[in-house]
Design an enzyme around this catalytic site. Structure first.
Site, PDB file in Angstrom:
ATOM      1  N   LYS A 126      -7.831   6.096 -19.759  1.00 47.68           N
ATOM      2  CA  LYS A 126      -7.965   6.521 -21.466  1.00 47.68           C
ATOM      3  C   LYS A 126      -6.797   6.156 -21.840  1.00 47.68           C
ATOM      4  O   LYS A 126      -6.319   5.294 -22.157  1.00 47.68           O
ATOM      5  CB  LYS A 126      -8.739   7.814 -21.155  1.00 47.68           C
ATOM      6  CG  LYS A 126      -9.655   8.119 -20.057  1.00 47.68           C
ATOM      7  CD  LYS A 126     -10.815   7.337 -20.295  1.00 47.68           C
ATOM      8  CE  LYS A 126     -12.193   7.755 -19.512  1.00 47.68           C
ATOM      9  NZ  LYS A 126     -12.074   7.822 -18.096  1.00 47.68           N
ATOM     10  N   TYR A 182     -16.104  16.722 -16.367  1.00 47.10           N
ATOM     11  CA  TYR A 182     -16.611  15.292 -16.350  1.00 47.10           C
ATOM     12  C   TYR A 182     -17.638  15.342 -15.386  1.00 47.10           C
ATOM     13  O   TYR A 182     -17.475  15.779 -14.124  1.00 47.10           O
ATOM     14  CB  TYR A 182     -15.486  14.639 -16.360  1.00 47.10           C
ATOM     15  CG  TYR A 182     -15.779  13.171 -15.888  1.00 47.10           C
ATOM     16  CD1 TYR A 182     -16.708  12.224 -16.628  1.00 47.10           C
ATOM     17  CD2 TYR A 182     -15.242  12.627 -14.697  1.00 47.10           C
ATOM     18  CE1 TYR A 182     -17.000  11.118 -16.151  1.00 47.10           C
ATOM     19  CE2 TYR A 182     -15.537  11.356 -14.673  1.00 47.10           C
ATOM     20  CZ  TYR A 182     -16.287  10.334 -15.200  1.00 47.10           C
ATOM     21  OH  TYR A 182     -16.598   9.243 -15.035  1.00 47.10           O
ATOM     22  N   ARG A 241       0.940  -1.141  -0.011  1.00 48.77           N
ATOM     23  CA  ARG A 241       0.139  -0.037  -0.002  1.00 48.77           C
ATOM     24  C   ARG A 241       0.793   1.292  -0.068  1.00 48.77           C
ATOM     25  O   ARG A 241       0.559   2.215  -0.661  1.00 48.77           O
ATOM     26  CB  ARG A 241      -1.118   0.008   1.165  1.00 48.77           C
ATOM     27  CG  ARG A 241      -1.677   1.528   1.235  1.00 48.77           C
ATOM     28  CD  ARG A 241      -3.240   1.033   2.263  1.00 48.77           C
ATOM     29  NE  ARG A 241      -2.935   0.368   3.447  1.00 48.77           N
ATOM     30  CZ  ARG A 241      -2.329   0.992   4.345  1.00 48.77           C
ATOM     31  NH1 ARG A 241      -2.165   2.343   4.567  1.00 48.77           N
ATOM     32  NH2 ARG A 241      -2.274   0.076   5.563  1.00 48.77           N
ATOM     33  N   ASP A 271      -6.801  18.774 -15.009  1.00 50.47           N
ATOM     34  CA  ASP A 271      -7.292  17.391 -15.660  1.00 50.47           C
ATOM     35  C   ASP A 271      -6.709  17.400 -17.063  1.00 50.47           C
ATOM     36  O   ASP A 271      -7.384  18.058 -17.858  1.00 50.47           O
ATOM     37  CB  ASP A 271      -8.671  17.264 -15.430  1.00 50.47           C
ATOM     38  CG  ASP A 271      -9.035  15.706 -16.147  1.00 50.47           C
ATOM     39  OD1 ASP A 271      -8.371  15.126 -16.869  1.00 50.47           O
ATOM     40  OD2 ASP A 271     -10.329  15.535 -15.718  1.00 50.47           O
TER      41      ASP A 271
END
Length: 379
Positions: free
Chosen positions: A195, A98, A46, A170
């Site tokens: 993406k 978005y 982690r 972004d």
């Protein structure tokens, strides 16, 4: 290194034990220690995993940042950024963003006393008008989703200068091949690595890149404490995708322009929204801020009817009717019913996300086949 070299070699090293050219997938949750607290730099996956570390080093390299971080999704990355803030802080965000980001801002973090103000970023002075002493973050998308608006990153950075306000961008649609916000002054870059960075529609992932090491360490602590990490196998897939990023986005851009020009000449089409067209109101900004114009194209119908958009989307064959974007295959989407359905209808109307709006993610197939598919769908 230049960019085409960076996507393959940036921040990367051959695996030390075997000399493996590709980073292995380290499927381990924990690491042996020589003595309590004495280890090789890895304790628990982690906190850090060698496969994820290789990806994070690559992310920092291609965005010219000090620290990269990989997350289980793009929204997990955004969640991490918002956790830098405190109750009472204010965020100014671009109004056309978005739907998942809008949902997170308004339905999750508002109840923790964060205030969000949505502004048209066409004119940076509009941002200055709403800045208060509680403003701590400006959230930018450029190009925006799905209306392909551009934001002048340098101008936004100038507005925030000297005010203890972070600027986060972004960069999912543009990718670092086309646009590098940190070079333009931004503090944080975010990607839905699902993406273009992954590029093959086979992974869900998110990324943050911090401009400086101190901010990167703060974000890493939140990543570690909150646990929204990317697993080693998915990290490997994104890292593999990045190696062909430049080649793919170059082809996406070529095909995007071809499709946009075809749509602009079609009698059934009213408006084509693509930064590479001279008809785009921010064409000059696109030329100055981006290397090329990408593979995302939106358009509306002269009829203005939702039914025409749905009929068109039901008939495409080479384009796949599906959410998401940025894969090698071409996708078609109806924002009002799909990706942006979480935005209230009145807000969509205000933003001009109309019911006849179609968003295309133009892939890397032969442009002639894509245009033939669109022609059949219009018939």
């Amino acid at each position: 290194m230049n960019f085409n070299t960076k996507v393959i070699h940036g921040g990367q090293h051959h695996e030390s034990a075997t000399g493996s050219v590709n980073v292995p997938v380290f499927l381990t949750s924990t690491f042996a220690q020589k003595s309590p607290g004495v280890h090789s730099g890895y304790e628990y996956s982690r906190a850090a995993n060698p496969t994820r570390q290789a990806l994070e080093d690559s992310l920092a390299s291609i965005e010219n940042g000090a620290r990269g971080l990989a997350f289980g999704s793009g929204l997990a990355a955004i969640d991490c950024v918002l956790k830098l803030l405190n109750p009472g802080d204010e965020v100014i965000a671009v109004d056309d963003l978005y739907g998942g980001t809008y949902r997170m801002f308004t339905r999750l973090f508002e109840k923790y006393q964060l205030k969000f103000t949505f502004v048209n970023f066409d004119d940076a002075s509009k941002i200055a008008d709403v800045i208060t002493d509680k403003t701590k973050l400006i959230w930018v998308e450029t190009p925006t989703n799905p209306l392909m608006k551009l934001v002048d990153i340098k101008a936004v950075v100038e507005v925030a200068k000297g005010k203890d306000i972070l600027v986060a961008v972004d960069n999912t649609f543009a990718t670092p091949y086309l646009q590098r916000p940190i070079d333009l002054g931004a503090d944080i870059v975010m990607h839905s690595a699902t993406k273009y960075l992954g590029g093959h529609s086979d992974v869900i992932a998110g990324a943050l890149i911090a401009k400086d090491a101190e901010l990167g360490e703060k974000l890493h602590f939140i990543q570690f404490a909150s646990g929204g990490i990317l697993g080693p196998h998915d990290s490997y897939l994104v890292l593999r995708g990045i190696k062909t990023l430049a080649l793919r986005v170059q082809r996406h851009s070529e095909n995007g322009m071809a499709v946009a020009k075809y749509l602009e000449s079609h009698p059934a089409v009213d408006k084509v929204i693509y930064p590479g067209l001279e008809s785009h109101p921010q064409y000059d900004l696109a030329k100055s801020q981006m290397k090329d114009f990408g593979g995302m194209v939106s358009f509306t119908f002269k009829s203005g009817k939702k039914e025409d958009a749905i009929k068109f989307l039901e008939k495409v064959k080479v384009f796949t009717l599906a959410e998401s974007l940025g894969g090698v295959e071409s996708l078609a989407n109806h924002p009002a019913l799909m990706t942006h359905a979480s935005i209230p209808a009145e807000k969509r109307a205000e933003l001009r996300i109309t019911d006849d709006l179609v968003r295309l993610s133009v892939g890397i197939e032969d442009a002639e086949d894509l245009i033939a598919d669109l022609e059949r769908a219009f018939s």
